[in-house]
Design a protein around this motif. Structure first.
Motif, PDB file in Angstrom:
ATOM      1  N   ARG A   1      32.409  33.126  27.762  1.00 17.98           N
ATOM      2  CA  ARG A   1      32.176  31.658  27.445  1.00 17.98           C
ATOM      3  C   ARG A   1      33.277  30.855  27.002  1.00 17.98           C
ATOM      4  NH1 ARG A   1      30.899  28.192  23.705  1.00 17.98           N
ATOM      5  NH2 ARG A   1      31.487  29.631  21.830  1.00 17.98           N
ATOM      6  N   ARG A   2      34.035  31.714  26.044  1.00 18.29           N
ATOM      7  CA  ARG A   2      35.377  30.989  25.461  1.00 18.29           C
ATOM      8  C   ARG A   2      36.280  30.849  26.443  1.00 18.29           C
ATOM      9  NH1 ARG A   2      37.132  33.226  19.823  1.00 18.29           N
ATOM     10  NH2 ARG A   2      38.603  31.211  20.260  1.00 18.29           N
TER      11      ARG A   2
ATOM     12  N   ILE B   1      31.486  32.262  37.420  1.00 21.60           N
ATOM     13  CA  ILE B   1      31.732  33.370  36.552  1.00 21.60           C
ATOM     14  C   ILE B   1      30.833  34.529  37.242  1.00 21.60           C
ATOM     15  CG2 ILE B   1      30.754  34.486  34.296  1.00 21.60           C
ATOM     16  CD1 ILE B   1      31.308  31.829  33.067  1.00 21.60           C
ATOM     17  N   SER B   2      31.560  35.590  37.627  1.00 18.46           N
ATOM     18  CA  SER B   2      30.788  36.752  38.441  1.00 18.46           C
ATOM     19  C   SER B   2      31.029  38.156  37.811  1.00 18.46           C
ATOM     20  CB  SER B   2      31.236  36.882  40.028  1.00 18.46           C
ATOM     21  OG  SER B   2      32.525  36.762  39.976  1.00 18.46           O
ATOM     22  N   GLN B   3      30.126  39.075  38.177  1.00 22.24           N
ATOM     23  CA  GLN B   3      30.117  40.416  37.504  1.00 22.24           C
ATOM     24  C   GLN B   3      29.382  41.091  38.699  1.00 22.24           C
ATOM     25  OE1 GLN B   3      27.669  42.552  36.128  1.00 22.24           O
ATOM     26  NE2 GLN B   3      29.119  43.934  35.999  1.00 22.24           N
ATOM     27  N   PHE B   4      30.184  42.135  39.035  1.00 23.10           N
ATOM     28  CA  PHE B   4      29.790  43.098  40.245  1.00 23.10           C
ATOM     29  C   PHE B   4      29.040  44.356  39.819  1.00 23.10           C
ATOM     30  CE2 PHE B   4      32.963  40.193  41.802  1.00 23.10           C
ATOM     31  CZ  PHE B   4      32.310  39.397  42.668  1.00 23.10           C
TER      32      PHE B   4
ATOM     33  N   HIS C   1      34.529  38.208  35.983  1.00 23.64           N
ATOM     34  CA  HIS C   1      35.601  37.271  36.471  1.00 23.64           C
ATOM     35  C   HIS C   1      35.249  35.814  36.142  1.00 23.64           C
ATOM     36  CE1 HIS C   1      36.818  40.164  39.635  1.00 23.64           C
ATOM     37  NE2 HIS C   1      35.563  40.612  39.383  1.00 23.64           N
ATOM     38  N   VAL C   2      36.189  35.196  35.764  1.00 25.76           N
ATOM     39  CA  VAL C   2      36.344  33.445  35.375  1.00 25.76           C
ATOM     40  C   VAL C   2      37.108  33.002  36.332  1.00 25.76           C
ATOM     41  CG1 VAL C   2      36.444  31.907  33.622  1.00 25.76           C
ATOM     42  CG2 VAL C   2      35.594  34.230  32.910  1.00 25.76           C
TER      43      VAL C   2
END
Length: 145
Positions: A74-75, A91-94, A109-110
């Motif tokens: 978030r930051r 924003i992703s996350q696999f 990932h940002v």
């Protein structure tokens, strides 16, 4: 790799955390490291990883570690938005190879997004140099406060 299996202590993120591979750091505390992706999908692409967990994916991470990581996500997203002024942020996350995961250490990932710039493919972008990444990291870090 599947969703289940043994953690590989020689994965690239574990090696970065041990200082064996350099990284362009954006944020670091006792629990979380955020650094520039060397294969950025867009300008300002940041990765966020847990330092103390050996979770391969979101199914394995401890709740308190996940809370710490997502707060930094978030930051970082706020810092990316303030520093780079993108039109949006992905924003992703696999999880698991079939889910698109290529490095089996939990990470987020940002990715800043602009309406007029195409997104490079995950894991298919050209490699960026430290000289390209360092100024971006400094701008994002400064915007995080």
């Amino acid at each position: 790799m599947s969703l289940h299996g043994a953690y590989d202590p020689d994965n690239v993120f574990a090696r970065i955390l041990r200082g064996e591979i350099p990284a362009t750091k954006v944020w670091e505390d006792d629990h979380v490291l955020a650094f520039m992706d060397v294969f950025p999908q867009s300008e300002g692409h940041v990765l966020v990883v847990a330092k103390g967990s050996t979770a391969r994916n979101i199914l394995e991470i401890e709740a308190d570690e996940l809370a710490r990581v997502t707060e930094v996500v978030r930051r970082v997203a706020i810092g990316v938005e303030k520093a780079l002024k993108p039109d949006g942020v992905t924003i992703s996350q696999f999880n698991g190879e079939a889910g698109g995961q290529t490095i089996f250490h939990l990470h987020f990932h940002v990715v800043p997004r602009w309406a007029d710039r195409p997104l490079k493919g995950h894991g298919h972008a050209p490699m960026a140099t430290p000289e390209q990444l360092q100024p971006l990291a400094e701008r994002i870090r400064a915007a995080m406060g």
